[in-house]
Design an enzyme around this catalytic site. Structure first.
Site, PDB file in Angstrom:
ATOM      1  N   THR A 140       0.878  -1.187   0.000  1.00 45.79           N
ATOM      2  CA  THR A 140       0.000   0.000   0.000  1.00 45.79           C
ATOM      3  C   THR A 140       0.911   1.232   0.000  1.00 45.79           C
ATOM      4  OG1 THR A 140      -0.229  -0.195   2.403  1.00 45.79           O
ATOM      5  CG2 THR A 140      -2.015  -1.064   1.066  1.00 45.79           C
ATOM      6  N   LYS A 166       4.037  -6.989   3.957  1.00 44.10           N
ATOM      7  CA  LYS A 166       3.796  -5.584   3.622  1.00 44.10           C
ATOM      8  C   LYS A 166       3.512  -4.843   4.922  1.00 44.10           C
ATOM      9  CE  LYS A 166       0.385  -3.472   3.256  1.00 44.10           C
ATOM     10  NZ  LYS A 166      -0.574  -2.616   4.050  1.00 44.10           N
ATOM     11  N   THR A 177       0.886  -9.094  12.969  1.00 45.62           N
ATOM     12  CA  THR A 177       1.530  -7.988  12.273  1.00 45.62           C
ATOM     13  C   THR A 177       0.670  -7.572  11.100  1.00 45.62           C
ATOM     14  OG1 THR A 177       3.475  -7.279  11.070  1.00 45.62           O
ATOM     15  CG2 THR A 177       2.779  -9.540  10.734  1.00 45.62           C
ATOM     16  N   GLU A 257       6.459   4.609   7.112  1.00 47.99           N
ATOM     17  CA  GLU A 257       6.044   5.783   6.347  1.00 47.99           C
ATOM     18  C   GLU A 257       6.920   6.983   6.682  1.00 47.99           C
ATOM     19  OE1 GLU A 257       1.413   4.478   5.595  1.00 47.99           O
ATOM     20  OE2 GLU A 257       1.895   5.823   7.254  1.00 47.99           O
ATOM     21  N   ASN A 378       0.084  10.869   5.648  1.00 46.16           N
ATOM     22  CA  ASN A 378      -1.113  10.482   6.370  1.00 46.16           C
ATOM     23  C   ASN A 378      -2.162  11.565   6.499  1.00 46.16           C
ATOM     24  OD1 ASN A 378      -0.894   7.660   7.138  1.00 46.16           O
ATOM     25  ND2 ASN A 378       1.079   8.346   7.950  1.00 46.16           N
ATOM     26  N   THR A 383      -7.698  11.270   0.270  1.00 42.46           N
ATOM     27  CA  THR A 383      -8.119  12.342  -0.649  1.00 42.46           C
ATOM     28  C   THR A 383      -7.007  12.781  -1.579  1.00 42.46           C
ATOM     29  OG1 THR A 383      -7.701  13.836   1.211  1.00 42.46           O
ATOM     30  CG2 THR A 383      -9.975  13.270   0.739  1.00 42.46           C
TER      31      THR A 383
END
EC number: 2.3.1.35
Lengths: 383, 383
Positions: A140, A166, A177, A257, A378, A383
């Protein structure tokens, strides 16, 4: 690649043009075990997956990314069942041998109109091995594929254990996880409890990981053993499995991230595992520790704060030792602070050692720094 | 301003040119109560302050910012004592009537060579009232002064309760908060337990606040009542005190490091306060919830995740209701998502209501969004 597995990963247009759908299939049924998220609102695929793995036998896994099928109510569960049914029909196996997984946004119904046609074509899309393609299809916000494998000896030759995973955000696994699939052509002795083997490995790897303290509703680790390469020794298998799990854990942490640095934290001389885990997580989840490591700021006092805020595990301050790499930093002189700053700036893998001096337990934990990019990713996710 | 208090706030050069030192003095001894951080490594001033407030009487407060005097060992405690002693001498009162406070970087010895001369001049620097100047001197990464006051009736006329606070990062108060001083010229009936009055107010305000989940080593809330304006009713005093505490809590939340939005969260229909608190904190501390609110991203699924990750407080999904302002968002249609997005983008005070439907307890919590600026501020704090 382990024998007898075939797979594919493709784009079916769930959100954009990147790969978003994959299937893994073993030509014979596999002994299987799985651990799942402890989040009280597990996704529909987790609910169905728990039912299917209860028999201890699985033969296929079907996964989509970009939508997690979570908080979608009865309809979500029915959708997951229909996906398993359709895959079962295409592959000519019982739907209860199929484990479903979904990952992505929460609270949006699955696009069944693109998923079901893909399920129907599963058989013709399969290619032998090919697991890298699945590793890509389950991504993702991940920026890279996460793969680790080991070879082990069996009575009749050599087997492979092959793991893919992932996960980059909403990561503080607990009992499980993010999505992780570990496939092997080994079998294990008849009396082996496959769940215990998997759980023990997960507890020392994925359950020692935190990217952002948020526990996903989709966490799933599955282990499939089809036995085509013969019987392996349980101890050797477990050791290789743990190595693979730690590899994948580190790959997830470094791909957190927005992350620029992997943090490997050792908490040693703890009273017990519970104490080590509470303190390890407190440090790895502290946004102030994470931002200081990001900025190369030698602000070791924040480590003290993070150890001290575990109210129910007081550690005498006098005995507490803190090291970055080999550098002791408690009560640092300006010269030490300069060295610490250089260490932080010159390394992308930060080794942090916190010695509690109250017992004999030692544990490792993995995390990453916190950067502006985490916020950017995030703040506008849907959007 | 309450009668009989004088104070000052000045720059003495601890770090830069901004105000960094202040003293508050009452012309008569005050009944006093205080709550302090639960962090297991409290700062030296907290250790000394706990000793001094035990008598229930205080007459002065001495505060420096830019250095917290935490993790500085025996020398740190001795420094705090010497500061109290010097202030006591200057003001002609016992050192045990002085409460010391320090806030700022952890692990660096205090610059006694600039602090002690300032302590010696305390008496001549005092000006009647003047508490705004102290509110400024205690700021660290705060961008604005935090002040709230109320007038209440007493037997002989009118009294004032005047509160000042600081705090913008390392904020998840537990049993206490960042520095906060509440001063009153009221007295309370003889049988009043001042600590209980303060604690009850703190539990509904500062202890319902989280900016970044990190619990400071310096948290202190002190209440001083010098009685010069006569005796107030306990219930009326408590009500005003709670209002002031909530005001200051909200001022801290909106001034959270890098924050652009205040989040006021109501958790209602909870089983009890413990449950409400766990779920409230889980939501306010979720970086994914905080970033979505920052970005105006209508990603309500993250609220579900945050409620669900409180493993020991399972809430039936069917009964869970989630509102942004008055807008119910669970299972939102695209139209509702659009409204939600607009609500988030057009408001700087976000009202979030999570209805658990399992009991009768309702509590409010305060926090803020998480932005790139939080990262920037904290990545290079000491350098």
């Amino acid at each position: 690649m382990p024998k007898g597995f075939s797979s594919f990963g493709i784009n079916i247009g769930i959100k954009d043009k990147t790969k978003d759908f994959g299937v893994i299939y073993s030509e014979v049924p596999c002994k299987a075990a799985a651990v799942f998220t402890k989040n009280n609102y597990p996704g529909a695929p987790v609910i169905v997956g728990k039912e299917h793995v209860r028999s201890g036998v699985l033969q296929a896994i079907v996964i989509n990314s970009k939508n997690s099928n979570v908080a979608t109510g009865e309809r979500g569960v029915e959708n997951s069942r229909e996906i398993c049914r359709t895959i079962g029909e295409s592959l000519g196996i019982s739907e209860t041998l199929v484990l479903p997984s979904s990952t992505g946004v929460i609270g949006v119904p699955l696009k069944m109109e693109v998923i079901l046609p893909a399920c129907k074509k599963a058989k013709e899309l399969l290619k032998p091995g090919n697991l890298e393609e699945v590793a890509e299809a389950i991504m993702t916000t991940d920026t890279r594929k996460k793969i680790s494998f080991r070879k082990i000896k069996t009575k009749s030759g050599e087997a492979t254990i092959f793991g893919i995973a992932k996960g980059a955000g909403m990561i503080e696994p607990n009992m499980a996880t993010m999505l992780c699939y570990i496939l092997s052509d080994a079998s294990l002795p008849e009396n082996t409890n496959l769940y215990s083997v998997l759980k023990s490995s997960v507890d020392k790897s994925f359950n020692c990981l935190s990217i952002d303290s948020d526990t996903s509703t989709s966490d799933t680790v599955v282990l499939l053993c089809n036995g085509l390469a013969g019987e392996a020794d349980e101890a050797e298998f477990s050791r290789a499995l743990e190595e693979i799990s730690v590899d994948l854990t580190k790959l997830i942490a470094i791909d957190g991230e927005g992350a620029t640095k992997l943090i490997e934290l050792t908490v040693s001389s703890a009273k017990n595992e519970t104490q080590a885990r509470k303190i390890g997580k407190s440090i790895l989840n502290s946004p102030l520790v994470k931002t200081a490591i990001y900025g190369g700021d030698p602000n070791w006092g924040r480590l003290v704060m993070a150890v001290g805020k575990v109210f129910d595990e007081p550690i005498p301050f006098e005995g507490l030792e803190i090291y970055f790499g080999d550098l002791p930093v408690k009560g640092a002189t300006p010269e030490t602070l300069k060295k610490l700053s250089e260490y932080l700036k010159n390394n992308t893998e930060i080794s942090l050692n916190v010695v509690l001096n109250v017992g004999a337990t030692s544990m490792k934990f993995w995390g990453c720094d916190l950067t502006e990019k985490y916020i950017e990713e995030n703040a506008y996710y849907t959007t």
